[in-house]
Motif scaffolding. Structure first.
Motif, PDB file in Angstrom:
ATOM      1  N   ASP A  36      25.842   0.142   4.547  1.00 35.71           N
ATOM      2  CA  ASP A  36      25.921   1.287   3.624  1.00 35.71           C
ATOM      3  C   ASP A  36      25.524   0.863   2.213  1.00 35.71           C
ATOM      4  N   GLU A  37      25.984  -0.294   1.801  1.00 34.02           N
ATOM      5  CA  GLU A  37      25.634  -0.782   0.466  1.00 34.02           C
ATOM      6  C   GLU A  37      24.155  -1.158   0.398  1.00 34.02           C
ATOM      7  N   ALA A  38      23.686  -1.874   1.399  1.00 32.66           N
ATOM      8  CA  ALA A  38      22.333  -2.425   1.355  1.00 32.66           C
ATOM      9  C   ALA A  38      21.236  -1.387   1.542  1.00 32.66           C
ATOM     10  N   THR A  39      21.480  -0.354   2.332  1.00 35.02           N
ATOM     11  CA  THR A  39      20.395   0.586   2.636  1.00 35.02           C
ATOM     12  C   THR A  39      20.636   1.979   2.088  1.00 35.02           C
ATOM     13  N   ARG A  40      21.797   2.520   2.364  1.00 35.41           N
ATOM     14  CA  ARG A  40      22.048   3.915   2.008  1.00 35.41           C
ATOM     15  C   ARG A  40      22.565   4.071   0.580  1.00 35.41           C
ATOM     16  N   ARG A  41      22.937   2.969  -0.036  1.00 32.25           N
ATOM     17  CA  ARG A  41      23.502   2.989  -1.387  1.00 32.25           C
ATOM     18  C   ARG A  41      24.639   3.998  -1.496  1.00 32.25           C
ATOM     19  N   ASN A  42      25.467   4.039  -0.440  1.00 34.58           N
ATOM     20  CA  ASN A  42      26.639   4.896  -0.419  1.00 34.58           C
ATOM     21  C   ASN A  42      27.471   4.595  -1.676  1.00 34.58           C
ATOM     22  N   PRO A  43      27.786   5.616  -2.492  1.00 35.20           N
ATOM     23  CA  PRO A  43      28.512   5.369  -3.742  1.00 35.20           C
ATOM     24  C   PRO A  43      29.815   4.587  -3.565  1.00 35.20           C
ATOM     25  N   ASP A  44      30.526   4.825  -2.474  1.00 36.75           N
ATOM     26  CA  ASP A  44      31.782   4.106  -2.236  1.00 36.75           C
ATOM     27  C   ASP A  44      31.537   2.627  -1.947  1.00 36.75           C
TER      28      ASP A  44
END
Length: 127
Positions: A36-44
């Motif tokens: 999520d952090e590496a690809t989707r840049r999910n704010p959480d």
């Protein structure tokens, strides 16, 4: 001050939280949170980054495809125990290594050379 670093982390699909982790308030990320952090840049998943930009894939396959492939491999994997019985692998078993190499600056010619050397080092070291 800028610096570069390399960080290697072993990841599992589900994080086993130990009492000592709760006491120190340390948080270990699972595979989904890391992707999520590496690809989707999910704010959480990016609270530690002030202005997360669009990720740049330097080498390898798309991480969302890797996530799907990893899930399929884990779902089909079995662990044969000493007594000969087989069982699915635990969701808390480390099944992925995540390596982060950080460049302290702009994407210039020096960075491109560093990227190429870093990819070669990773291939030579980990295959």
């Amino acid at each position: 001050m800028s610096y570069q670093f390399a960080h290697i982390e072993m990841l599992s699909r589900k994080v086993l939280v130990k009492p000592s982790d709760k006491a120190t308030k340390s948080k270990k990320w699972n595979i989904k949170e890391t992707i999520d952090e590496a690809t989707r840049r999910n704010p959480d998943a990016c609270l530690h980054v002030e202005n997360p930009g669009k990720p740049v894939l330097v080498f390898g396959q798309d991480l969302e495809a890797l996530e799907r492939e990893h899930e399929q491999a884990c779902d089909g994997a079995v662990d044969v125990q000493k007594n000969g019985k087989s069982r699915k692998i635990r969701s808390t078993q480390n099944t992925m290594a995540c390596i982060v190499l950080s460049w302290p600056g702009e994407m210039d010619a020096d960075c491109k050379r560093w990227q190429a050397r870093s990819v070669k080092w990773l291939q030579d070291t980990y295959g």
